[in-house]
Design a protein around this motif. Structure first.
Motif, PDB file in Angstrom:
ATOM      1  N   LYS A   2    -105.008  73.019  19.601  1.00 30.76           N
ATOM      2  CA  LYS A   2    -104.598  71.679  19.988  1.00 30.76           C
ATOM      3  C   LYS A   2    -104.538  70.799  18.753  1.00 30.76           C
ATOM      4  O   LYS A   2    -105.155  71.087  17.741  1.00 30.76           O
ATOM      5  CB  LYS A   2    -105.592  71.095  20.983  1.00 30.76           C
TER       6      LYS A   2
ATOM      7  N   GLU B 190    -104.449  64.586  18.142  1.00 34.62           N
ATOM      8  CA  GLU B 190    -103.876  63.611  19.075  1.00 34.62           C
ATOM      9  C   GLU B 190    -104.028  64.076  20.525  1.00 34.62           C
ATOM     10  O   GLU B 190    -104.339  63.278  21.403  1.00 34.62           O
ATOM     11  CB  GLU B 190    -102.400  63.346  18.757  1.00 34.62           C
ATOM     12  N   GLU B 191    -103.810  65.358  20.791  1.00 31.83           N
ATOM     13  CA  GLU B 191    -103.956  65.896  22.148  1.00 31.83           C
ATOM     14  C   GLU B 191    -105.402  65.801  22.624  1.00 31.83           C
ATOM     15  O   GLU B 191    -105.658  65.441  23.780  1.00 31.83           O
ATOM     16  CB  GLU B 191    -103.505  67.357  22.194  1.00 31.83           C
ATOM     17  N   VAL B 192    -106.330  66.113  21.739  1.00 30.04           N
ATOM     18  CA  VAL B 192    -107.743  66.047  22.103  1.00 30.04           C
ATOM     19  C   VAL B 192    -108.156  64.606  22.354  1.00 30.04           C
ATOM     20  O   VAL B 192    -108.824  64.293  23.347  1.00 30.04           O
ATOM     21  CB  VAL B 192    -108.625  66.696  21.012  1.00 30.04           C
TER      22      VAL B 192
ATOM     23  N   ALA C 277    -106.333  62.072  23.249  1.00 31.00           N
ATOM     24  CA  ALA C 277    -105.664  61.506  24.423  1.00 31.00           C
ATOM     25  C   ALA C 277    -106.441  61.788  25.710  1.00 31.00           C
ATOM     26  O   ALA C 277    -106.355  61.025  26.670  1.00 31.00           O
ATOM     27  CB  ALA C 277    -104.247  62.057  24.536  1.00 31.00           C
ATOM     28  N   ARG C 278    -107.228  62.847  25.722  1.00 31.22           N
ATOM     29  CA  ARG C 278    -107.981  63.219  26.928  1.00 31.22           C
ATOM     30  C   ARG C 278    -109.331  62.521  27.028  1.00 31.22           C
ATOM     31  O   ARG C 278    -110.018  62.646  28.039  1.00 31.22           O
ATOM     32  CB  ARG C 278    -108.193  64.722  26.944  1.00 31.22           C
ATOM     33  N   GLN C 279    -109.714  61.795  25.971  1.00 31.44           N
ATOM     34  CA  GLN C 279    -111.043  61.187  25.930  1.00 31.44           C
ATOM     35  C   GLN C 279    -110.984  59.686  26.206  1.00 31.44           C
ATOM     36  O   GLN C 279    -110.026  59.021  25.831  1.00 31.44           O
ATOM     37  CB  GLN C 279    -111.680  61.410  24.552  1.00 31.44           C
ATOM     38  N   LYS C 280    -112.034  59.173  26.805  1.00 27.33           N
ATOM     39  CA  LYS C 280    -112.157  57.735  27.029  1.00 27.33           C
ATOM     40  C   LYS C 280    -112.809  57.103  25.809  1.00 27.33           C
ATOM     41  O   LYS C 280    -113.537  57.763  25.063  1.00 27.33           O
ATOM     42  CB  LYS C 280    -113.021  57.459  28.262  1.00 27.33           C
TER      43      LYS C 280
ATOM     44  N   PHE D  99    -117.492  63.949  22.024  1.00 26.35           N
ATOM     45  CA  PHE D  99    -116.915  65.266  22.256  1.00 26.35           C
ATOM     46  C   PHE D  99    -116.973  66.068  20.961  1.00 26.35           C
ATOM     47  O   PHE D  99    -117.283  65.537  19.898  1.00 26.35           O
ATOM     48  CB  PHE D  99    -115.485  65.168  22.800  1.00 26.35           C
TER      49      PHE D  99
ATOM     50  N   LYS E 125    -115.092  58.704  20.205  1.00 21.82           N
ATOM     51  CA  LYS E 125    -113.779  58.060  20.165  1.00 21.82           C
ATOM     52  C   LYS E 125    -113.947  56.554  19.982  1.00 21.82           C
ATOM     53  O   LYS E 125    -114.721  55.911  20.687  1.00 21.82           O
ATOM     54  CB  LYS E 125    -112.993  58.344  21.445  1.00 21.82           C
TER      55      LYS E 125
END
Length: 75
Positions: free
Chosen positions: A3, A6-8, A10-13, A18, A71
């Motif tokens: 991945k 950016e993909e990782v 995008a899934r996090q708040k 993480f 994040k």
């Protein structure tokens, strides 16, 4: 499946902790170690390193193989 950062992200708040690892990003251990050292010193694109990076010993040399990150809020 590798991945992108950016993909990782995008899934996090915002504020989520993480893990980023060499296999997750499809990087060789030595390459991940190089970028992880930059993230530790300067922060990453949209996150900061939390805690102590995990290291793996290969042929007597230690390499960062995963880091826990948080994040950051969008600027």
């Amino acid at each position: 499946m590798a991945k992108t950062i950016e993909e990782v992200l995008a899934r996090q708040k915002e504020g989520a902790q993480f893990v980023l690892s060499a296999p997750l990003l499809g990087l060789e251990l030595e390459d991940f170690d190089t970028v992880a050292k930059i993230w530790v010193a300067q922060g990453g694109p949209g996150f900061k390193v939390a805690g102590v990076p995990h290291r793996k010993c290969v042929d007597g040399e230690f390499f960062i193989d995963r880091v826990t990150v948080v994040k950051l809020p969008l600027s």
